[in-house]
Design an enzyme around this catalytic site. Structure first.
Site, PDB file in Angstrom:
ATOM      1  CG  HIS A  28      43.236  26.213  28.521  1.00 34.22           C
ATOM      2  ND1 HIS A  28      43.131  25.582  27.297  1.00 34.22           N
ATOM      3  CD2 HIS A  28      42.138  27.017  28.622  1.00 34.22           C
ATOM      4  CE1 HIS A  28      42.021  25.992  26.689  1.00 34.22           C
ATOM      5  NE2 HIS A  28      41.400  26.849  27.480  1.00 34.22           N
ATOM      6  CG  ASP A  47      33.818  27.980  26.800  1.00 36.35           C
ATOM      7  OD1 ASP A  47      33.519  26.787  26.567  1.00 36.35           O
ATOM      8  OD2 ASP A  47      34.959  28.329  27.184  1.00 36.35           O
ATOM      9  CG  HIS A  56      38.589  27.851  24.696  1.00 38.89           C
ATOM     10  ND1 HIS A  56      37.622  28.325  25.569  1.00 38.89           N
ATOM     11  CD2 HIS A  56      38.915  28.875  23.876  1.00 38.89           C
ATOM     12  CE1 HIS A  56      37.368  29.601  25.277  1.00 38.89           C
ATOM     13  NE2 HIS A  56      38.134  29.956  24.255  1.00 38.89           N
ATOM     14  CG  ASP A  78      35.846  24.941  27.517  1.00 37.14           C
ATOM     15  OD1 ASP A  78      35.465  25.412  28.597  1.00 37.14           O
ATOM     16  OD2 ASP A  78      36.479  25.606  26.662  1.00 37.14           O
TER      17      ASP A  78
END
Ligand SMILES: [Zn+2]
Length: 310
Positions: free
Chosen positions: A125, A245, A164, A162
């Site tokens: 991120h 995740d 995200h 991931d």
């Protein structure tokens, strides 16, 4: 050639405070899982610090200095509502980026076939000039630029599974057609980017999944979108943002993956690396917040890397 495992005790000293999901116990769980006899053949090294000059190929020097200057002498500082730093965070961030960079060095030198970096803080991120989503420096993107500058890899790919979207990696890569970013992720979900329409110069491939999607949709996204585009890109080096995740037990997402899905995607990526770049693959930890799911998923990911290296 062996599989290389890089980590560093300093990564445990990045303290995010009581109740934060991105916590040191994540690495303790992974360390326990990879401590068993099944992993005896791993080549284990402590991660060196990344040189600031290497980090600054991606992050502007004033940003790097601002992160360093923000480190508290005690307690915590919030860089944003999610991203917390403590006195140990600077050293941890240097080791996390340094692990990915050193892994690239070792794999490109032929010392290791492939590598996994068990590090925190995570990176995907972090944008060139913005920390967010638990991330300070974008470890995988720094390593990708290093592969080009230090090892002459012209075309470098990052694949990110991931839950995200890796907005930071996309931001770093989207204007450079010799860098590829492919991602599956849940949408809608933090950070909000990653629509299929975000394609950069044709080098960005986003395959968003819906809340509740599981292994079938995940594998279809890889088979239908990401793997063909990765094959066409033909990387000289393949990096992986390995977040676990998207597991069904994870508290931060609603995808329904199981360990076998992580083994499958790892096999697919190894196959692509074997076809295009002599099997050179470096994987680095991103998310994964249910400790049992994280240790089982990481174990099967690393086991699959080891099978390809033996
Ligand atoms: Zn994540």
């Amino acid at each position: 050639m062996p599989t290389l495992l890089l980590t560093h005790p300093a990564c445990l000293l990045h303290d995010t405070g009581q109740g934060h999901p991105e916590r040191a116990d994540r690495l303790r769980a992974i360390d326990d899982a990879l401590g068993s006899e099944a992993f005896a053949r791993l080549k284990r090294e402590e991660a060196p610090r990344a040189d600031l000059a290497v980090i600054e190929r991606l992050h502007p020097a004033p940003y790097v200095e601002a992160i360093r200057a923000a480190m508290p002498k005690r307690d915590y500082v919030h860089l944003d509502p999610d991203t917390v730093i403590s006195p140990g965070s600077w050293e941890a961030a240097l080791r996390a980026a340094g692990a990915a960079v050193h892994a690239v060095d070792q794999v490109m030198a032929g010392v290791a076939q492939n590598a996994f970096c068990a590090v925190r803080p995570p990176g995907h991120h972090a944008e060139p000039a913005r920390a967010m989503g638990f991330c300070l420096f974008n470890n995988v993107a720094i390593a990708a630029l290093h592969a080009r500058v230090a090892h002459g890899a012209e075309r470098v790919a990052v694949v990110d599974f991931d839950v995200h979207h890796g907005n930071g990696t996309q931001a770093a890569f989207q204007s450079d057609k010799n860098l590829f970013y492919g991602s599956t992720h849940q949408m809608p979900l933090f950070p909000g980017t990653g629509a299929a329409s975000e394609t950069g110069l044709g080098n960005i491939v986003n395959a968003p999944l819906a809340p509740g999607d599981g292994g079938e949709q995940f594998r279809a996204a890889f088979v239908g979108r990401i793997l063909p585009e990765l094959d066409a890109f033909a990387p000289d080096m393949l990096l992986v943002s390995a977040g676990f995740d998207a597991h069904k037990a994870d508290p931060l997402g609603q995808l329904q993956l199981v360990e076998a899905d992580f083994a499958w995607v790892t096999e697919q990526l190894l196959e692509a690396a074997t076809k295009h770049c002599g099997g050179k693959l470096v994987s680095t930890l991103e998310g994964g917040y249910d400790l049992d799911a994280l240790d089982r998923s990481t174990a099967i990911h690393v086991q699959t890397l080891m099978q390809a290296a033996s």
